[in-house]
Design a protein around this motif. Structure first.
Motif, PDB file in Angstrom:
ATOM      1  N   LEU A 142      62.131 167.245 -12.394  1.00 30.06           N
ATOM      2  CA  LEU A 142      61.439 168.158 -12.920  1.00 30.06           C
ATOM      3  C   LEU A 142      62.210 169.544 -11.841  1.00 30.06           C
ATOM      4  O   LEU A 142      61.526 170.454 -11.975  1.00 30.06           O
ATOM      5  N   PHE A 143      62.065 169.129 -10.015  1.00 26.31           N
ATOM      6  CA  PHE A 143      62.430 169.772  -9.313  1.00 26.31           C
ATOM      7  C   PHE A 143      63.755 170.908  -9.290  1.00 26.31           C
ATOM      8  O   PHE A 143      63.508 172.342  -9.158  1.00 26.31           O
ATOM      9  N   TYR A 144      64.896 170.386  -9.371  1.00 28.07           N
ATOM     10  CA  TYR A 144      65.907 170.813  -9.377  1.00 28.07           C
ATOM     11  C   TYR A 144      67.143 170.272  -9.520  1.00 28.07           C
ATOM     12  O   TYR A 144      67.119 169.111  -9.109  1.00 28.07           O
ATOM     13  N   ASP A 145      68.607 170.788 -10.751  1.00 34.44           N
ATOM     14  CA  ASP A 145      69.000 170.462 -10.806  1.00 34.44           C
ATOM     15  C   ASP A 145      70.773 170.863 -10.204  1.00 34.44           C
ATOM     16  O   ASP A 145      70.936 171.581 -10.516  1.00 34.44           O
ATOM     17  N   SER A 146      71.324 169.875  -9.514  1.00 36.36           N
ATOM     18  CA  SER A 146      72.243 170.491  -8.362  1.00 36.36           C
ATOM     19  C   SER A 146      73.710 169.972  -9.349  1.00 36.36           C
ATOM     20  O   SER A 146      74.505 170.517  -8.647  1.00 36.36           O
ATOM     21  N   ASN A 147      73.488 169.677 -10.892  1.00 36.27           N
ATOM     22  CA  ASN A 147      75.013 168.571 -11.257  1.00 36.27           C
ATOM     23  C   ASN A 147      75.087 170.193 -12.605  1.00 36.27           C
ATOM     24  O   ASN A 147      76.475 169.210 -13.391  1.00 36.27           O
ATOM     25  N   GLY A 148      74.194 170.002 -13.088  1.00 35.14           N
ATOM     26  CA  GLY A 148      74.585 170.817 -14.424  1.00 35.14           C
ATOM     27  C   GLY A 148      73.788 169.886 -15.209  1.00 35.14           C
ATOM     28  O   GLY A 148      74.879 170.149 -16.981  1.00 35.14           O
ATOM     29  N   ASP A 149      73.430 168.603 -15.471  1.00 35.09           N
ATOM     30  CA  ASP A 149      72.935 167.832 -16.701  1.00 35.09           C
ATOM     31  C   ASP A 149      72.135 167.579 -17.393  1.00 35.09           C
ATOM     32  O   ASP A 149      71.723 167.463 -18.027  1.00 35.09           O
ATOM     33  N   GLY A 150      71.405 169.119 -16.696  1.00 37.33           N
ATOM     34  CA  GLY A 150      69.544 169.477 -17.145  1.00 37.33           C
ATOM     35  C   GLY A 150      68.719 168.990 -16.519  1.00 37.33           C
ATOM     36  O   GLY A 150      67.552 169.220 -17.248  1.00 37.33           O
ATOM     37  N   ARG A 151      69.023 168.411 -15.688  1.00 36.03           N
ATOM     38  CA  ARG A 151      67.661 166.811 -15.097  1.00 36.03           C
ATOM     39  C   ARG A 151      68.036 167.278 -13.973  1.00 36.03           C
ATOM     40  O   ARG A 151      69.156 167.208 -12.718  1.00 36.03           O
ATOM     41  N   GLY A 152      67.335 167.358 -13.262  1.00 35.03           N
ATOM     42  CA  GLY A 152      66.518 167.198 -11.886  1.00 35.03           C
ATOM     43  C   GLY A 152      67.045 166.116 -10.848  1.00 35.03           C
ATOM     44  O   GLY A 152      66.633 165.153 -11.671  1.00 35.03           O
ATOM     45  N   ASP A 153      67.530 165.990  -9.583  1.00 37.15           N
ATOM     46  CA  ASP A 153      68.151 164.688  -8.856  1.00 37.15           C
ATOM     47  C   ASP A 153      67.900 164.998  -7.591  1.00 37.15           C
ATOM     48  O   ASP A 153      67.337 165.680  -6.970  1.00 37.15           O
ATOM     49  N   LEU A 154      68.202 164.255  -6.932  1.00 36.61           N
ATOM     50  CA  LEU A 154      68.221 164.429  -5.414  1.00 36.61           C
ATOM     51  C   LEU A 154      68.732 164.889  -4.504  1.00 36.61           C
ATOM     52  O   LEU A 154      68.403 165.733  -3.192  1.00 36.61           O
ATOM     53  N   LYS A 155      70.022 165.265  -4.892  1.00 32.75           N
ATOM     54  CA  LYS A 155      70.912 166.194  -4.597  1.00 32.75           C
ATOM     55  C   LYS A 155      70.503 167.454  -4.559  1.00 32.75           C
ATOM     56  O   LYS A 155      70.124 168.410  -3.570  1.00 32.75           O
ATOM     57  N   GLY A 156      69.421 168.030  -5.782  1.00 34.14           N
ATOM     58  CA  GLY A 156      68.171 168.833  -6.073  1.00 34.14           C
ATOM     59  C   GLY A 156      67.515 169.237  -5.084  1.00 34.14           C
ATOM     60  O   GLY A 156      67.009 170.296  -4.294  1.00 34.14           O
ATOM     61  N   ILE A 157      66.401 168.153  -4.413  1.00 33.61           N
ATOM     62  CA  ILE A 157      65.785 168.416  -3.553  1.00 33.61           C
ATOM     63  C   ILE A 157      66.428 168.042  -2.416  1.00 33.61           C
ATOM     64  O   ILE A 157      65.542 168.858  -1.793  1.00 33.61           O
ATOM     65  N   ILE A 158      67.500 167.854  -2.143  1.00 26.26           N
ATOM     66  CA  ILE A 158      68.157 167.951  -1.021  1.00 26.26           C
ATOM     67  C   ILE A 158      68.779 169.945  -0.572  1.00 26.26           C
ATOM     68  O   ILE A 158      67.855 169.955   0.794  1.00 26.26           O
ATOM     69  N   ARG A 159      68.254 169.918  -1.678  1.00 24.41           N
ATOM     70  CA  ARG A 159      68.871 171.508  -1.213  1.00 24.41           C
ATOM     71  C   ARG A 159      67.867 172.264  -1.236  1.00 24.41           C
ATOM     72  O   ARG A 159      67.865 173.600  -0.504  1.00 24.41           O
ATOM     73  N   GLN A 160      66.733 171.925  -1.553  1.00 23.43           N
ATOM     74  CA  GLN A 160      64.880 172.476  -1.189  1.00 23.43           C
ATOM     75  C   GLN A 160      64.654 171.947  -0.424  1.00 23.43           C
ATOM     76  O   GLN A 160      63.419 172.982   0.097  1.00 23.43           O
ATOM     77  N   LEU A 161      65.016 171.489   0.341  1.00 17.84           N
ATOM     78  CA  LEU A 161      64.541 171.064   2.249  1.00 17.84           C
ATOM     79  C   LEU A 161      64.489 172.322   2.896  1.00 17.84           C
ATOM     80  O   LEU A 161      63.456 171.909   3.801  1.00 17.84           O
ATOM     81  N   ASP A 162      64.812 173.195   2.517  1.00 15.05           N
ATOM     82  CA  ASP A 162      64.317 174.702   3.721  1.00 15.05           C
ATOM     83  C   ASP A 162      63.502 174.967   3.064  1.00 15.05           C
ATOM     84  O   ASP A 162      62.267 175.209   4.261  1.00 15.05           O
ATOM     85  N   TYR A 163      63.826 175.280   2.074  1.00 19.28           N
ATOM     86  CA  TYR A 163      62.171 175.440   1.507  1.00 19.28           C
ATOM     87  C   TYR A 163      60.675 174.660   1.670  1.00 19.28           C
ATOM     88  O   TYR A 163      59.215 174.917   2.241  1.00 19.28           O
ATOM     89  N   LEU A 164      60.409 173.235   1.350  1.00 17.69           N
ATOM     90  CA  LEU A 164      59.488 172.401   1.883  1.00 17.69           C
ATOM     91  C   LEU A 164      58.864 172.456   3.313  1.00 17.69           C
ATOM     92  O   LEU A 164      58.430 172.519   3.115  1.00 17.69           O
ATOM     93  N   GLN A 165      60.486 172.631   4.005  1.00 20.47           N
ATOM     94  CA  GLN A 165      59.919 172.484   4.824  1.00 20.47           C
ATOM     95  C   GLN A 165      59.388 174.158   6.091  1.00 20.47           C
ATOM     96  O   GLN A 165      57.993 174.162   6.796  1.00 20.47           O
ATOM     97  N   ALA A 166      59.546 174.967   4.993  1.00 21.83           N
ATOM     98  CA  ALA A 166      58.971 175.911   5.162  1.00 21.83           C
ATOM     99  C   ALA A 166      57.563 176.502   4.990  1.00 21.83           C
ATOM    100  O   ALA A 166      57.077 177.217   5.066  1.00 21.83           O
ATOM    101  N   LEU A 167      56.821 175.544   4.392  1.00 18.15           N
ATOM    102  CA  LEU A 167      55.980 175.174   4.048  1.00 18.15           C
ATOM    103  C   LEU A 167      54.678 174.446   4.270  1.00 18.15           C
ATOM    104  O   LEU A 167      53.736 174.462   4.371  1.00 18.15           O
ATOM    105  N   GLY A 168      55.436 174.014   5.622  1.00 19.51           N
ATOM    106  CA  GLY A 168      54.650 173.097   6.474  1.00 19.51           C
ATOM    107  C   GLY A 168      54.751 171.737   6.259  1.00 19.51           C
ATOM    108  O   GLY A 168      53.565 170.910   5.918  1.00 19.51           O
ATOM    109  N   VAL A 169      56.110 171.407   4.901  1.00 20.54           N
ATOM    110  CA  VAL A 169      55.661 169.779   4.016  1.00 20.54           C
ATOM    111  C   VAL A 169      55.689 168.621   5.226  1.00 20.54           C
ATOM    112  O   VAL A 169      56.598 169.044   5.512  1.00 20.54           O
TER     113      VAL A 169
END
Length: 541
Positions: A18-45
Motif C-alpha cells: 500500500l506504499f507505492y506501486d512502481s510498475n502499475g499493477d495496482g499493488r505497492g512493491d519493493l521498487k516503490g519503497i526504493i523510489r521513496q527513500l529520499d522522502y523517508l530519509q528527510a523524515l529522519g527515519v
C-alpha cells in the motif's frame, strides 16, 4: 554504542502493498519503497519495518505465509530486496522484516503434508487433538472465530488456530520446527537485514513452553543467539501484549528481545489523551520494569491492527471508546478501535502534532506508521482491520499518486475531510503549518536527542494535571513538556530548573518568560536541552 542502534532510532512501519506501486499493477512493491527513500530519509527515519513480504494466499494481509523462503512475486524479486537494503543503508536506514512463525497458512506445504499423513514428520509441526481442548486460550478474533480448534476431515483430527482458521498454529515445542525457523532467519539475514519483528511473540513463547511462558522463553534465547551469529547488531522486536510485570521474561538480561512492543504504555497514552490528563501515562511508565542494558521498549500511537485496549480496566476502556470510537462500527472484537489516529483526533493538526511530540518524548524507540505524518484517515466501509489499511496519499492525482492502475490492492480514500484530493504529501510538503512539516521537525529534532534513547528517564512533577513532563539525563539532558488539554496553561517544574537550558523545539514561538514558569498553548509542546559542557559549567557555579 553501534550495537545498540535500536535504542536510538526512529522506526517507520510500511505496508509494502500500500506504499507505492512502481510498475502499475495496482499493488505497492519493493521498487516503490526504493523510489521513496529520499522522502523517508528527510523524515529522519532510521529503520523500516516492512509488513510480510513472503509468498502467501493473502487472506490475512500476508500474515498467512505459504512459503517463508520466497518473496511473493507481487513485491518483486530478492534482488529488489537486496537493492532496497543497500540503498537504504546508504541513507543510514536499516530494514527490519516480519518473522511470522507462530502459525502458517493452511496452504503451506508443511500443513498439507501434516494433514495427509499421521506418520509424517510434519504432523508434529502443528498442534492436533482428537477433541477440542480448553487450554485457557480464546480466539484472537472473537467476532470471526468461535473456537481455537477446527476439525480437519483429511487429518481426522482437530488442529489449533489462535488466529484465523486458515492459520494453523505451529508446535514451537518441537525442536525441528525451531530449526526450520533458524533456516528462515539465516536466509533473510544473509541478504543484510537488520533484524525481525516477531509476530505474536507472547503466543509463540507459550507454545514453545507447552502453555508455560517461563518454560518457553528458551525459544527467544535460541533465536537471538542464532541471529547474532550472523548479524551481531541484529535486533528482535517482539509483539508482546501482556501485563507489564511479565515483560522481563521477554527481555531476559538483554539476550532475548532487543525491543518489546509496549502495549501497556500505548493503552494508557490513549487514556491520557481521552482525559486530557497526564496521570495515566505517568502511572503506566512508572509501573513497567526498566529494560536491561542494550534493550528497550518500542512505543507507537497506531499500528496496522485495531487499537487493542485490553490492558485497561473495563471502565477505562469504555472511557477511551466514548472519546475516540463513539459509534459501534468504529469498534472491533469487543476490545479495540478500528480507526486511524487522525480521525480519532477529529483531524485537528495541533492535537495530532501534540500526540507525536508526546510519543517522541517517551522512554522507548518510537514507531510511526506510514501516512501518520500527514494525518491519513480510515475507510470504515472495509471489513475488520482493513479500515486502517489504505494506499499512501502522495498527491492529488489519480489514485493519490500511489498507482497508475485501474485496479488497486485497496481503494483510496476519495471522500470526506481525509480524501487524497486535499490531504496528501505534495500539498503538505512545503507548507510550514502542515502536519507533515510539524511532524518532520519533531522527528528530526528527536533523532538528534540521543539522551532520550541512551539516558535515564525521570518523570517530572508539574503544577497542572494536563501537562506531561519528562527529563532524559545522560551526558546531555533534555526536558520535554506536552499539554494534553486545549487550554493555555502556565506550569512550574518542581524537580528541575531549566535555567541554562536551550529551547530546541516548540509548537510555535513563545514569549520570553522566567524559566521557573513555563507557558504552553492548548495542545502545545516544548523541548529544552542542556549539553554536557553547560551542565558541568552549571554544576561548577
Amino acid at each position: 554504542m553501534k550495537a545498540n542502534w535500536h535504542r536510538n532510532t526512529l522506526i517507520y512501519q510500511i505496508d509494502p502493498s500500500l506504499f507505492y506501486d512502481s510498475n502499475g499493477d495496482g499493488r505497492g512493491d519493493l521498487k516503490g519503497i526504493i523510489r521513496q527513500l529520499d522522502y523517508l530519509q528527510a523524515l529522519g527515519v532510521g529503520a523500516l519495518w516492512l509488513m510480510p513480504l513472503y509468498r502467501s494466499p493473502f487472506k490475512d494481509a500476508g500474515y498467512d505465509v505459504s512459503d517463508f523462503m520466497a518473496l511473493d512475486p507481487r513485491f518483486g524479486s530478492e534482488e529488489d530486496l537486496r537493492q532496497l537494503i543497500v540503498q537504504a543503508r546508504e541513507r543510514g536506514i536499516r530494514v527490519i522484516l516480519e518473522l511470522v512463525v507462530q502459525h502458517t497458512s493452511d496452504q503451506h506445504p508443511w500443513f498439507q503434508r501434516a494433514r495427509r499423513d499421521k506418520n509424517s514428520v510434519y504432523r508434529d509441526y502443528y498442534l492436533w487433538s482428537d477433541e477440542p481442548v480448553d487450554d485457557g486460550n480464546q480466539p484472537i478474533f472473537p467476532s470471526v472465530e468461535d473456537s481455537i480448534w477446527r476439525w480437519d476431515e483429511q487429518a481426522g483430527q482437530y488442529y489449533r488456530h489462535l488466529f484465523y482458521r486458515h492459520e494453523p498454529d505451529l508446535n514451537l515445542a518441537n525442536p525441528k520446527v525451531v530449526e526450520e525457523i533458524e533456516r528462515i532467519m539465516v536466509h533473510w539475514l544473509e541478504l543484510g537485514i537488520a533484524g525481525f519483528r516477531l509476530d505474536a511473540a507472547s503466543h509463540l513463547v507459550e507454545q514453545a513452553g507447552r502453555g508455560d511462558e517461563e518454560q518457553g522463553v528458551w525459544v527467544l534465547d535460541r533465536l537471538f543467539k542464532y541471529m547474532t551469529r550472523i548479524n551481531p547488531e541484529g535486533v528482535l522486536m517482539g509483539e508482546v501484549d501482556v501485563e507489564p510485570e511479565r515483560y522481563s521474561h521477554y527481555f531476559g538480561s538483554g539476550e532475548r528481545l532487543g525491543l518489546v512492543l509496549d502495549f501497556w504504555v500505548n493503552n494508557h497514552l490513549f487514556l491520557a489523551l481521552a482525559r486530557g490528563e497526564a496521570e495515566p501515562l505517568r502511572r503506566a511508565i512508572s509501573q513497567r520494569p526498566a529494560p536491561p542494558d542494550g534493550a528497550n521498549y518500542a512505543v507507537w500511537l497506531r499500528n496496522h491492527d485495531e487499537l487493542d485496549l485490553e490492558r485497561l480496566s473495563e471502565e477505562e476502556r469504555e472511557e477511551v471508546m466514548q472519546s475516540f470510537a463513539p459509534q459501534e462500527n468504529m469498534r472491533l472484537y469487543g476490545r479495540g478501535i478500528r480507526r486511524r489516529l487522525a480521525p480519532m483526533l477529529d483531524g485537528n493538526v495541533h492535537r495530532q502534532a501534540l500526540a507525536q511530540a508526546l510519543l517522541l518524548s517517551l522512554p522507548g524507540t518510537p514507531i510511526v506508521r506510514y501516512g501518520e505524518e500527514i494525518g491519513m484517515g480510515d475507510d470504515l466501509s472495509r471489513p475488520e482491520r482493513l479500515s486502517v489499511r489504505t494506499p499512501m496519499q502522495w498527491n492529488d492525482q489519480a489514485n493519490a499518486g500511489f498507482s497508475s492502475s485501474q485496479s488497486l490492492a485497496a481503494p483510496v480514500i476519495d471522500e470526506g475531510p481525509f480524501a487524497y484530493t486535499n490531504l496528501n504529501v505534495a500539498h503538505q510538503q512545503d507548507d510550514p503549518d502542515s502536519l507533515l512539516t510539524r511532524t518532520r521537525t519533531l522527528l528530526l529534532a528527536r533523532s538528534r536527542l540521543t539522551e532520550v534513547g541512551d539516558g535515564k528517564a525521570q518523570l517530572l512533577s508539574v503544577s497542572h494535571p494536563a501537562v506531561f513532563a519528562i527529563a532524559h539525563v545522560c551526558d546531555d539532558t533534555s526536558v520535554m513538556l506536552a499539554n494534553l488539554s486545549d487550554e493555555t496553561v502556565d506550569v512550574q517544574l518542581e524537580e528541575m530548573d531549566v535555567q541554562g537550558f536551550e529551547e530546541v523545539l516548540a509548537d510555535g514561538p513563545y514569549p520570553h518568560s522566567p524559566k521557573s514558569s513555563l507557558t504552553l498553548r492548548g495542545y502545545g509542546y516544548r523541548w529544552f536541552r542542556r549539553t554536557g559542557s553547560k551542565q558541568q559549567q552549571h554544576h561548577g557555579e
